[in-house]
Design a protein around this motif. Structure first.
Motif, PDB file in Angstrom:
ATOM      1  N   GLY A 110     -46.176  14.507 -36.825  1.00  0.00           N
ATOM      2  CA  GLY A 110     -44.899  13.807 -36.780  1.00  0.00           C
ATOM      3  C   GLY A 110     -44.663  13.016 -35.519  1.00  0.00           C
ATOM      4  N   ILE A 111     -45.716  12.746 -34.763  1.00  0.00           N
ATOM      5  CA  ILE A 111     -45.609  11.957 -33.527  1.00  0.00           C
ATOM      6  C   ILE A 111     -46.505  10.719 -33.664  1.00  0.00           C
ATOM      7  CG2 ILE A 111     -46.007  11.905 -31.036  1.00  0.00           C
ATOM      8  CD1 ILE A 111     -43.736  13.809 -31.817  1.00  0.00           C
ATOM      9  N   TRP A 112     -45.912   9.548 -33.484  1.00  0.00           N
ATOM     10  CA  TRP A 112     -46.678   8.292 -33.479  1.00  0.00           C
ATOM     11  C   TRP A 112     -47.410   8.216 -32.157  1.00  0.00           C
ATOM     12  CZ3 TRP A 112     -47.135   4.796 -37.418  1.00  0.00           C
ATOM     13  CH2 TRP A 112     -47.756   3.582 -37.112  1.00  0.00           C
ATOM     14  N   ARG A 113     -48.666   7.760 -32.169  1.00  0.00           N
ATOM     15  CA  ARG A 113     -49.407   7.623 -30.928  1.00  0.00           C
ATOM     16  C   ARG A 113     -50.145   6.294 -30.881  1.00  0.00           C
ATOM     17  NH1 ARG A 113     -52.350  11.834 -33.047  1.00  0.00           N
ATOM     18  NH2 ARG A 113     -50.259  12.346 -33.697  1.00  0.00           N
ATOM     19  N   ASP A 114     -50.106   5.683 -29.683  1.00  0.00           N
ATOM     20  CA  ASP A 114     -50.885   4.493 -29.365  1.00  0.00           C
ATOM     21  C   ASP A 114     -51.729   4.837 -28.153  1.00  0.00           C
ATOM     22  OD1 ASP A 114     -50.015   2.311 -31.193  1.00  0.00           O
ATOM     23  OD2 ASP A 114     -48.051   2.735 -30.314  1.00  0.00           O
ATOM     24  N   LEU A 115     -52.979   4.451 -28.178  1.00  0.00           N
ATOM     25  CA  LEU A 115     -53.925   4.719 -27.088  1.00  0.00           C
ATOM     26  C   LEU A 115     -54.219   3.392 -26.409  1.00  0.00           C
ATOM     27  CD1 LEU A 115     -56.247   6.907 -29.333  1.00  0.00           C
ATOM     28  CD2 LEU A 115     -54.444   7.724 -27.814  1.00  0.00           C
ATOM     29  N   THR A 116     -53.932   3.309 -25.102  1.00  0.00           N
ATOM     30  CA  THR A 116     -54.007   2.036 -24.387  1.00  0.00           C
ATOM     31  C   THR A 116     -54.655   2.211 -23.016  1.00  0.00           C
ATOM     32  OG1 THR A 116     -51.828   2.320 -23.373  1.00  0.00           O
ATOM     33  CG2 THR A 116     -51.879   1.240 -25.521  1.00  0.00           C
ATOM     34  N   ASN A 117     -54.865   1.090 -22.355  1.00  0.00           N
ATOM     35  CA  ASN A 117     -55.329   1.049 -20.958  1.00  0.00           C
ATOM     36  C   ASN A 117     -56.617   1.828 -20.726  1.00  0.00           C
ATOM     37  OD1 ASN A 117     -53.108  -0.542 -20.169  1.00  0.00           O
ATOM     38  ND2 ASN A 117     -51.841   1.279 -19.957  1.00  0.00           N
ATOM     39  N   PHE A 118     -57.590   1.648 -21.585  1.00  0.00           N
ATOM     40  CA  PHE A 118     -58.872   2.323 -21.425  1.00  0.00           C
ATOM     41  C   PHE A 118     -59.627   1.762 -20.227  1.00  0.00           C
ATOM     42  CE2 PHE A 118     -57.874   3.136 -25.827  1.00  0.00           C
ATOM     43  CZ  PHE A 118     -58.402   4.395 -26.064  1.00  0.00           C
ATOM     44  N   SER A 119     -60.097   2.644 -19.368  1.00  0.00           N
ATOM     45  CA  SER A 119     -60.941   2.200 -18.261  1.00  0.00           C
ATOM     46  C   SER A 119     -62.347   1.948 -18.796  1.00  0.00           C
ATOM     47  CB  SER A 119     -60.982   3.254 -17.153  1.00  0.00           C
ATOM     48  OG  SER A 119     -61.662   4.422 -17.590  1.00  0.00           O
ATOM     49  N   SER A 120     -63.110   1.193 -18.042  1.00  0.00           N
ATOM     50  CA  SER A 120     -64.491   0.924 -18.427  1.00  0.00           C
ATOM     51  C   SER A 120     -65.275   2.237 -18.499  1.00  0.00           C
ATOM     52  CB  SER A 120     -65.127  -0.016 -17.401  1.00  0.00           C
ATOM     53  OG  SER A 120     -66.467  -0.257 -17.727  1.00  0.00           O
ATOM     54  N   GLY A 121     -66.004   2.443 -19.572  1.00  0.00           N
ATOM     55  CA  GLY A 121     -66.818   3.635 -19.719  1.00  0.00           C
ATOM     56  C   GLY A 121     -66.059   4.882 -20.131  1.00  0.00           C
ATOM     57  N   SER A 122     -64.791   4.732 -20.507  1.00  0.00           N
ATOM     58  CA  SER A 122     -64.018   5.926 -20.867  1.00  0.00           C
ATOM     59  C   SER A 122     -64.479   6.495 -22.214  1.00  0.00           C
ATOM     60  CB  SER A 122     -62.522   5.609 -20.905  1.00  0.00           C
ATOM     61  OG  SER A 122     -62.245   4.621 -21.871  1.00  0.00           O
ATOM     62  N   VAL A 123     -64.327   7.813 -22.322  1.00  0.00           N
ATOM     63  CA  VAL A 123     -64.622   8.533 -23.562  1.00  0.00           C
ATOM     64  C   VAL A 123     -63.421   9.417 -23.870  1.00  0.00           C
ATOM     65  CG1 VAL A 123     -66.143  10.187 -24.719  1.00  0.00           C
ATOM     66  CG2 VAL A 123     -67.105   8.540 -23.084  1.00  0.00           C
ATOM     67  N   LEU A 124     -62.819   9.206 -25.044  1.00  0.00           N
ATOM     68  CA  LEU A 124     -61.664   9.964 -25.491  1.00  0.00           C
ATOM     69  C   LEU A 124     -62.157  10.977 -26.529  1.00  0.00           C
ATOM     70  CD1 LEU A 124     -58.242   8.508 -26.538  1.00  0.00           C
ATOM     71  CD2 LEU A 124     -59.405  10.137 -27.985  1.00  0.00           C
ATOM     72  N   LEU A 125     -62.011  12.255 -26.224  1.00  0.00           N
ATOM     73  CA  LEU A 125     -62.452  13.343 -27.094  1.00  0.00           C
ATOM     74  C   LEU A 125     -61.249  13.894 -27.841  1.00  0.00           C
ATOM     75  CD1 LEU A 125     -64.613  15.501 -27.949  1.00  0.00           C
ATOM     76  CD2 LEU A 125     -63.855  16.803 -25.943  1.00  0.00           C
ATOM     77  N   VAL A 126     -61.389  14.104 -29.155  1.00  0.00           N
ATOM     78  CA  VAL A 126     -60.302  14.638 -29.977  1.00  0.00           C
ATOM     79  C   VAL A 126     -60.780  15.895 -30.692  1.00  0.00           C
ATOM     80  CG1 VAL A 126     -58.698  14.206 -31.877  1.00  0.00           C
ATOM     81  CG2 VAL A 126     -59.348  12.335 -30.352  1.00  0.00           C
ATOM     82  N   LEU A 127     -60.004  16.970 -30.559  1.00  0.00           N
ATOM     83  CA  LEU A 127     -60.195  18.191 -31.333  1.00  0.00           C
ATOM     84  C   LEU A 127     -59.055  18.219 -32.337  1.00  0.00           C
ATOM     85  CD1 LEU A 127     -60.866  20.570 -28.318  1.00  0.00           C
ATOM     86  CD2 LEU A 127     -62.538  19.315 -29.675  1.00  0.00           C
ATOM     87  N   ALA A 128     -59.375  18.342 -33.618  1.00  0.00           N
ATOM     88  CA  ALA A 128     -58.374  18.215 -34.672  1.00  0.00           C
ATOM     89  C   ALA A 128     -58.316  19.460 -35.548  1.00  0.00           C
ATOM     90  CB  ALA A 128     -58.689  16.987 -35.528  1.00  0.00           C
ATOM     91  N   SER A 129     -57.126  19.724 -36.089  1.00  0.00           N
ATOM     92  CA  SER A 129     -56.892  20.925 -36.887  1.00  0.00           C
ATOM     93  C   SER A 129     -57.312  20.785 -38.348  1.00  0.00           C
ATOM     94  CB  SER A 129     -55.410  21.311 -36.830  1.00  0.00           C
ATOM     95  OG  SER A 129     -54.619  20.337 -37.484  1.00  0.00           O
TER      96      SER A 129
END
Length: 143
Positions: A100-119
């Motif tokens: 129930g929360i809207w999310r936007d992912l922004t301002n990625f630095s060079s070489g960034s890795v975003l890891l997600v653990l999901a239910s």
């Protein structure tokens, strides 16, 4: 807490366990211990071009823990009334996001890795990809 009642203040950043060693660090994560749900899916985003954003959706039932495995980025959380920006830049901190929360992912630095653990495994029907529909659902549930 249901979809209608979820708000940005319930999305929190937590320090994750870190075992330090002269040869490097490790952060072990276990379902229902450091992670407040059973982990059913793991994925990561990388090579996001400068200036691009990701996300732009909400989930009906999915819980997530988001970690900056490398680099940094911002997560803009929106519960339909309040927006809150969380900056992630350390691999031993995770952002817990409820359904129930809207999310936007922004301002990625060079070489960034975003890891997600999901239910949950991937279910397209769990995604709300239209912001107006998201707002309408939040309003519907609060009546």
């Amino acid at each position: 807490m249901s979809f209608k009642e979820s708000n940005v203040y319930e999305c929190s950043v937590s320090e994750l366990p870190q075992i330090s060693n002269r040869a490097g660090n490790i952060t072990p994560l276990t379902s229902n211990e450091e992670i407040p749900f059973d982990i059913k899916r793991v994925y990561y985003l990388y090579d996001v071009p400068g200036g691009e954003s990701r996300g732009g959706h909400a989930h009906r039932d999915l819980h997530q823990l988001i970690v900056a495995a490398s680099g940094s980025f911002d997560v803009v959380l929106d519960d339909g009334r309040i927006k809150k920006t969380v900056s992630l830049n350390r691999p031993n901190y995770g952002l817990y996001i409820k359904p129930g929360i809207w999310r936007d992912l922004t301002n990625f630095s060079s070489g960034s890795v975003l890891l997600v653990l999901a239910s949950l495994p991937y279910f397209e029907s769990d995604y709300i990809r239209d912001y107006r529909e998201f707002i309408d659902l939040k309003l519907k549930y609060t009546r």
